[in-house]
Design an enzyme around this catalytic site. Structure first.
Site, PDB file in Angstrom:
ATOM      1  N   LEU A 127       0.089  14.293  -2.832  1.00  7.11           N
ATOM      2  CA  LEU A 127       0.473  14.231  -1.420  1.00  7.11           C
ATOM      3  C   LEU A 127       1.190  12.909  -1.146  1.00  7.11           C
ATOM      4  O   LEU A 127       0.641  11.845  -1.372  1.00  7.11           O
ATOM      5  CB  LEU A 127      -0.754  14.380  -0.516  1.00  7.11           C
ATOM      6  CG  LEU A 127      -0.481  14.592   0.978  1.00  7.11           C
ATOM      7  CD1 LEU A 127      -1.662  15.320   1.628  1.00  7.11           C
ATOM      8  CD2 LEU A 127      -0.214  13.297   1.728  1.00  7.11           C
ATOM      9  N   HIS A 231      -7.108   2.799  -3.547  1.00  5.95           N
ATOM     10  CA  HIS A 231      -6.050   1.874  -3.158  1.00  5.95           C
ATOM     11  C   HIS A 231      -6.028   1.784  -1.631  1.00  5.95           C
ATOM     12  O   HIS A 231      -6.285   2.784  -0.943  1.00  5.95           O
ATOM     13  CB  HIS A 231      -4.709   2.397  -3.682  1.00  5.95           C
ATOM     14  CG  HIS A 231      -3.584   1.430  -3.572  1.00  5.95           C
ATOM     15  ND1 HIS A 231      -2.881   1.238  -2.396  1.00  5.95           N
ATOM     16  CD2 HIS A 231      -3.019   0.588  -4.482  1.00  5.95           C
ATOM     17  CE1 HIS A 231      -1.936   0.345  -2.591  1.00  5.95           C
ATOM     18  NE2 HIS A 231      -1.994  -0.070  -3.835  1.00  5.95           N
TER      19      HIS A 231
END
Length: 338
Positions: A127, A231
């Site tokens: 995505l 992240h």
């Protein structure tokens, strides 16, 4: 809103490559390698056209299209079943408890164990939304459209769905987790290893990675501190996954140590709440916002629409959505509240 999700086509290669160049690295499912992306689109085309209703080594790539401008502004992917033709590796964090009678102490040590536990699961990934479009719920449209597709074609997917989130890395694209483990065995830095994996697959892991347990306490603090951490740019994606019912059970990515979350397919929120409804006509754009999906396999499309129910439970939707979905009165759509 003039955005819709549709199945990718081979001629989307330029747009997909342009998106891949914006990811900043560490994005295994969307490498900035044009030949690899071409292979992905070919594989996706084969997945959409494959006959049969069973989980397989299929890849389905979707594009977020601005219908008004014809621009591609995002993408996402679904894998039918991982580990069907090559091992699918993860690290599982385990705890080893040991007691010393002489010292009168109990020691609990975390270990990383190479595993293929998640083989046979479906996967959502890849995505990516253009940086200029990260508003208005388009990321959620991308993410949830995958679950609508899975509900439409349920026999093609496993009973568990996983999602791997990118782990922590520095501004140069280096991963402290990789440097502490993989880098010691492969003689390449993280960007090199990640690119190699994206192009050639994971067989080199089976050939060279240590099969013995790795004690977390023996890793440097820089690696220990990022185990299971997404992240910073992936925190919103993790939140969306958690809202759908995904949980982290201690599986992490073997490259960067990012979390791998899982959910039972039939318990994913969008899957359980979506329902098939017949379209009665248009409503002029009134009513609450819903996500609608129509079309089978390569003809799959999804978009937002203002929608309202009639007394007999049918839907009235806005005319723009009706046109983008390519449907008319009497057709059925898969609908879920935004």
């Amino acid at each position: 809103m003039s955005f819709r999700i549709r199945a990718a086509r081979p001629d989307d290669i330029r747009a997909l490559y342009d998106l891949a160049k914006l990811t900043g690295g560490g994005f295994t499912n969307l490498p900035a390698e044009r030949p690899t992306l071409e292979q992905k689109l070919d594989r996706s085309e084969a997945g959409f056209t494959r006959e049969g209703q069973n989980p397989g080594d299929d890849l389905y790539v979707f594009m977020l299209e601005n219908v008004a401008t014809k621009q591609i502004r995002g993408t996402c992917q679904v894998f039918g079943a991982v580990g069907t033709d090559r091992p699918f590796y993860s690290y599982l964090i385990s705890t080893l408890t040991q007691k010393s009678e002489e010292l009168g102490r109990i020691f609990r040590n975390q270990t990383l164990n190479l595993t293929t536990d998640l083989e046979g699961s479906s996967e959502v990934g890849g995505l990516f939304l253009h940086p200029h479009e990260r508003a208005g719920g388009l990321g959620m449209l991308l993410a949830r459209s995958r679950y609508l597709f899975m509900k439409q074609h349920r026999p093609r997917f496993g009973d568990t769905v996983l999602a791997e989130l990118r782990g922590v890395m520095d501004q140069a694209g280096h991963s402290p987790f990789w440097d502490a483990i993989g880098g010691r065995f492969f003689g390449m830095n993280f960007p090199e290893a990640d690119e190699f994996n994206a192009v050639h697959g994971t067989q080199f892991i089976a050939d060279l990675f240590p099969k013995t347990s790795i004690y977390v306490a023996m890793l440097p603090e820089s690696a220990r501190s990022v185990i299971g951490q997404p992240h910073p740019t992936g925190r919103a994606a993790l939140k969306m996954l958690e809202n759908e019912g995904f949980v982290w059970d201690g599986y992490i990515d073997i490259f960067d140590g990012g979390p791998t979350v899982t959910a039972r397919t039939d318990r994913i929120k969008t899957v359980t709440e979506a329902e098939w409804l017949r379209v009665a006509g248009t409503n002029g754009g009134g009513g609450p916002t819903m996500m609608l999906a129509a079309g089978v396999m390569h003809d799959f499309v999804a978009c937002y629409s203002h929608a309202s129910r009639t007394e007999n439970g049918e839907l009235l939707i806005d005319p723009v959505a009706m046109e983008m979905l390519g449907i008319g009165p009497g057709d059925r759509v898969l609908a879920v509240a935004r």
